[in-house]
Motif scaffolding. Structure first.
Motif, PDB file in Angstrom:
ATOM      1  N   LEU A   1       0.815  -1.213   0.000  1.00  0.00           N
ATOM      2  CA  LEU A   1       0.000   0.000   0.000  1.00  0.00           C
ATOM      3  C   LEU A   1       0.849   1.264   0.000  1.00  0.00           C
ATOM      4  O   LEU A   1       0.415   2.300  -0.494  1.00  0.00           O
ATOM      5  N   ALA A   2       2.058   1.174   0.540  1.00  0.00           N
ATOM      6  CA  ALA A   2       2.935   2.349   0.547  1.00  0.00           C
ATOM      7  C   ALA A   2       3.291   2.758  -0.882  1.00  0.00           C
ATOM      8  O   ALA A   2       3.328   3.949  -1.212  1.00  0.00           O
ATOM      9  N   VAL A   3       3.535   1.771  -1.735  1.00  0.00           N
ATOM     10  CA  VAL A   3       3.845   2.057  -3.142  1.00  0.00           C
ATOM     11  C   VAL A   3       2.615   2.620  -3.841  1.00  0.00           C
ATOM     12  O   VAL A   3       2.709   3.561  -4.644  1.00  0.00           O
ATOM     13  N   LEU A   4       1.458   2.060  -3.530  1.00  0.00           N
ATOM     14  CA  LEU A   4       0.208   2.548  -4.117  1.00  0.00           C
ATOM     15  C   LEU A   4      -0.036   4.002  -3.721  1.00  0.00           C
ATOM     16  O   LEU A   4      -0.368   4.846  -4.562  1.00  0.00           O
ATOM     17  N   ARG A   5       0.152   4.295  -2.447  1.00  0.00           N
ATOM     18  CA  ARG A   5      -0.046   5.669  -1.972  1.00  0.00           C
ATOM     19  C   ARG A   5       0.966   6.622  -2.603  1.00  0.00           C
ATOM     20  O   ARG A   5       0.634   7.761  -2.942  1.00  0.00           O
ATOM     21  N   LEU A   6       2.201   6.152  -2.772  1.00  0.00           N
ATOM     22  CA  LEU A   6       3.223   6.992  -3.393  1.00  0.00           C
ATOM     23  C   LEU A   6       2.844   7.336  -4.826  1.00  0.00           C
ATOM     24  O   LEU A   6       3.003   8.485  -5.268  1.00  0.00           O
ATOM     25  N   SER A   7       2.318   6.355  -5.561  1.00  0.00           N
ATOM     26  CA  SER A   7       1.926   6.616  -6.954  1.00  0.00           C
ATOM     27  C   SER A   7       0.785   7.627  -7.018  1.00  0.00           C
ATOM     28  O   SER A   7       0.698   8.421  -7.958  1.00  0.00           O
ATOM     29  N   ILE A   8      -0.083   7.621  -6.012  1.00  0.00           N
ATOM     30  CA  ILE A   8      -1.193   8.577  -5.988  1.00  0.00           C
ATOM     31  C   ILE A   8      -0.687   9.975  -5.667  1.00  0.00           C
ATOM     32  O   ILE A   8      -1.046  10.957  -6.333  1.00  0.00           O
ATOM     33  N   LEU A   9       0.149  10.077  -4.645  1.00  0.00           N
ATOM     34  CA  LEU A   9       0.675  11.391  -4.257  1.00  0.00           C
ATOM     35  C   LEU A   9       1.490  12.015  -5.385  1.00  0.00           C
ATOM     36  O   LEU A   9       1.329  13.199  -5.711  1.00  0.00           O
ATOM     37  N   LEU A  10       2.368  11.210  -5.990  1.00  0.00           N
ATOM     38  CA  LEU A  10       3.156  11.726  -7.110  1.00  0.00           C
ATOM     39  C   LEU A  10       2.264  12.024  -8.313  1.00  0.00           C
ATOM     40  O   LEU A  10       2.503  12.984  -9.054  1.00  0.00           O
ATOM     41  N   GLY A  11       1.229  11.200  -8.498  1.00  0.00           N
ATOM     42  CA  GLY A  11       0.308  11.435  -9.606  1.00  0.00           C
ATOM     43  C   GLY A  11      -0.437  12.749  -9.476  1.00  0.00           C
ATOM     44  O   GLY A  11      -0.676  13.445 -10.466  1.00  0.00           O
ATOM     45  N   LEU A  12      -0.805  13.104  -8.244  1.00  0.00           N
ATOM     46  CA  LEU A  12      -1.476  14.389  -8.029  1.00  0.00           C
ATOM     47  C   LEU A  12      -0.568  15.553  -8.404  1.00  0.00           C
ATOM     48  O   LEU A  12      -0.982  16.485  -9.092  1.00  0.00           O
ATOM     49  N   GLY A  13       0.687  15.481  -7.948  1.00  0.00           N
ATOM     50  CA  GLY A  13       1.589  16.611  -8.142  1.00  0.00           C
ATOM     51  C   GLY A  13       2.290  16.654  -9.481  1.00  0.00           C
ATOM     52  O   GLY A  13       2.571  17.737 -10.002  1.00  0.00           O
ATOM     53  N   LEU A  14       2.568  15.479 -10.054  1.00  0.00           N
ATOM     54  CA  LEU A  14       3.372  15.436 -11.276  1.00  0.00           C
ATOM     55  C   LEU A  14       2.568  15.108 -12.528  1.00  0.00           C
ATOM     56  O   LEU A  14       3.059  15.304 -13.637  1.00  0.00           O
ATOM     57  N   PHE A  15       1.354  14.595 -12.345  1.00  0.00           N
ATOM     58  CA  PHE A  15       0.522  14.245 -13.502  1.00  0.00           C
ATOM     59  C   PHE A  15      -0.759  15.079 -13.552  1.00  0.00           C
ATOM     60  O   PHE A  15      -0.983  15.842 -14.493  1.00  0.00           O
ATOM     61  N   LEU A  16      -1.598  14.968 -12.530  1.00  0.00           N
ATOM     62  CA  LEU A  16      -2.921  15.594 -12.592  1.00  0.00           C
ATOM     63  C   LEU A  16      -2.851  17.116 -12.675  1.00  0.00           C
ATOM     64  O   LEU A  16      -3.360  17.722 -13.628  1.00  0.00           O
ATOM     65  N   LEU A  17      -2.242  17.740 -11.687  1.00  0.00           N
ATOM     66  CA  LEU A  17      -2.248  19.205 -11.654  1.00  0.00           C
ATOM     67  C   LEU A  17      -1.520  19.823 -12.844  1.00  0.00           C
ATOM     68  O   LEU A  17      -2.051  20.743 -13.478  1.00  0.00           O
ATOM     69  N   PRO A  18      -0.310  19.343 -13.211  1.00  0.00           N
ATOM     70  CA  PRO A  18       0.336  19.931 -14.397  1.00  0.00           C
ATOM     71  C   PRO A  18      -0.469  19.733 -15.680  1.00  0.00           C
ATOM     72  O   PRO A  18      -0.596  20.658 -16.483  1.00  0.00           O
ATOM     73  N   THR A  19      -1.027  18.531 -15.862  1.00  0.00           N
ATOM     74  CA  THR A  19      -1.777  18.262 -17.094  1.00  0.00           C
ATOM     75  C   THR A  19      -2.990  19.179 -17.208  1.00  0.00           C
ATOM     76  O   THR A  19      -3.227  19.802 -18.252  1.00  0.00           O
ATOM     77  N   LEU A  20      -3.761  19.279 -16.138  1.00  0.00           N
ATOM     78  CA  LEU A  20      -4.983  20.070 -16.208  1.00  0.00           C
ATOM     79  C   LEU A  20      -4.692  21.567 -16.242  1.00  0.00           C
ATOM     80  O   LEU A  20      -5.420  22.327 -16.879  1.00  0.00           O
ATOM     81  N   LEU A  21      -3.617  21.986 -15.587  1.00  0.00           N
ATOM     82  CA  LEU A  21      -3.240  23.398 -15.675  1.00  0.00           C
ATOM     83  C   LEU A  21      -2.802  23.748 -17.096  1.00  0.00           C
ATOM     84  O   LEU A  21      -3.198  24.786 -17.651  1.00  0.00           O
ATOM     85  N   LEU A  22      -2.013  22.875 -17.709  1.00  0.00           N
ATOM     86  CA  LEU A  22      -1.591  23.104 -19.095  1.00  0.00           C
ATOM     87  C   LEU A  22      -2.784  23.086 -20.045  1.00  0.00           C
ATOM     88  O   LEU A  22      -2.865  23.892 -20.980  1.00  0.00           O
ATOM     89  N   LEU A  23      -3.719  22.172 -19.800  1.00  0.00           N
ATOM     90  CA  LEU A  23      -4.931  22.132 -20.617  1.00  0.00           C
ATOM     91  C   LEU A  23      -5.726  23.424 -20.477  1.00  0.00           C
ATOM     92  O   LEU A  23      -6.222  23.976 -21.458  1.00  0.00           O
ATOM     93  N   TRP A  24      -5.845  23.894 -19.250  1.00  0.00           N
ATOM     94  CA  TRP A  24      -6.584  25.130 -18.999  1.00  0.00           C
ATOM     95  C   TRP A  24      -5.933  26.302 -19.729  1.00  0.00           C
ATOM     96  O   TRP A  24      -6.615  27.105 -20.369  1.00  0.00           O
ATOM     97  N   LEU A  25      -4.610  26.382 -19.655  1.00  0.00           N
ATOM     98  CA  LEU A  25      -3.902  27.459 -20.349  1.00  0.00           C
ATOM     99  C   LEU A  25      -4.060  27.336 -21.861  1.00  0.00           C
ATOM    100  O   LEU A  25      -4.259  28.331 -22.565  1.00  0.00           O
ATOM    101  N   ARG A  26      -3.988  26.099 -22.367  1.00  0.00           N
ATOM    102  CA  ARG A  26      -4.092  25.901 -23.816  1.00  0.00           C
ATOM    103  C   ARG A  26      -5.493  26.221 -24.316  1.00  0.00           C
ATOM    104  O   ARG A  26      -5.663  26.816 -25.388  1.00  0.00           O
ATOM    105  N   LEU A  27      -6.503  25.854 -23.543  1.00  0.00           N
ATOM    106  CA  LEU A  27      -7.875  26.185 -23.927  1.00  0.00           C
ATOM    107  C   LEU A  27      -8.083  27.695 -23.926  1.00  0.00           C
ATOM    108  O   LEU A  27      -8.812  28.231 -24.756  1.00  0.00           O
ATOM    109  N   ARG A  28      -7.430  28.368 -23.015  1.00  0.00           N
ATOM    110  CA  ARG A  28      -7.555  29.826 -22.944  1.00  0.00           C
ATOM    111  C   ARG A  28      -6.946  30.497 -24.170  1.00  0.00           C
ATOM    112  O   ARG A  28      -7.419  31.529 -24.637  1.00  0.00           O
ATOM    113  N   LEU A  29      -5.897  29.879 -24.711  1.00  0.00           N
ATOM    114  CA  LEU A  29      -5.229  30.457 -25.876  1.00  0.00           C
ATOM    115  C   LEU A  29      -5.926  30.111 -27.185  1.00  0.00           C
ATOM    116  O   LEU A  29      -5.690  30.762 -28.198  1.00  0.00           O
ATOM    117  N   SER A  30      -6.757  29.064 -27.177  1.00  0.00           N
ATOM    118  CA  SER A  30      -7.353  28.607 -28.443  1.00  0.00           C
ATOM    119  C   SER A  30      -8.622  29.380 -28.778  1.00  0.00           C
ATOM    120  O   SER A  30      -9.169  30.083 -27.959  1.00  0.00           O
TER     121      SER A  30
END
Length: 201
Positions: free
Chosen positions: A172-201
């Protein structure tokens, strides 16, 4: 020459936009940004309540229904490329839905975790491969938002696999690590970049 003084209405119309105006430039913009925060809080709550498997599925299994659809819809226009083949996005959607069926069957202890992970991995692969092809065939260059979105998605796929290994091995420690890193390194950057790109389009 007669100069008409600015009325309060004209002054308001010509004022510089505030930070709130920039965020609220459309309903989609505001609600999408709030949705990012709300989804992150829901995943974080899953971790806090010792519901790491549910948080994992939310992040890597449920979010892709919306995220992948948004990307497959807008990428061709952003990259001035051909539309994604209907067969590809139909198969991606079917795989995502099948993965959720396997998740439910796993919760009922009717199947193991492996069918869920294999099906979801296939959906992620088809998405990443499709976006990579669109990016590679795009005319010209300068698609920096799309390049960074691709990087964040690739990192998300690796973190999903890391969490899958943790789930299969019962770590479970590995599972939790993948979630925490996923929030900071995958989810937030992806959606922030999408938001910025949609704003420019």
């Amino acid at each position: 020459m007669c100069i008409t003084p600015l009325t309060s209405f004209n002054q308001q119309a010509h004022r510089d936009p505030t930070w709130w105006d920039r965020v609220c430039w459309s309903p989609l913009s505001l609600l999408s940004l709030e949705g990012v925060l709300g989804f992150s809080l829901a995943v974080w709550a899953g971790l806090s309540l010792e519901l790491a498997p549910q948080a994992f599925n939310l992040l890597y299994g449920v979010l892709p229904f919306f995220l992948f659809g948004l990307l497959l819809q807008h990428y061709p226009r952003w990259l001035r490329s051909r539309a994604v083949a209907q067969l590809r996005f139909s198969v991606i959607g079917l795989l995502l839905l099948t993965a959720q069926l396997f998740w439910l069957l796993n919760a009922w202890e009717l199947v193991g975790l492996l069918p869920y992970l294999i099906t979801l991995s296939a959906a992620w692969y088809l998405l990443l491969d499709g976006l990579r092809q669109l990016y590679r065939l795009a005319p010209g260059n300068g698609y920096r938002h799309e390049r960074w979105i691709n990087h964040a998605l690739g990192l998300g796929a690796l973190l999903f696999l890391l969490g899958g290994v943790g789930g299969l091995s019962g770590e479970l420690a590995v599972l939790r690590l993948s979630i925490l890193l996923g929030l900071g390194l995958f989810l937030l950057p992806t959606l922030l970049l999408l938001w910025l790109r949609l704003r420019l389009s």
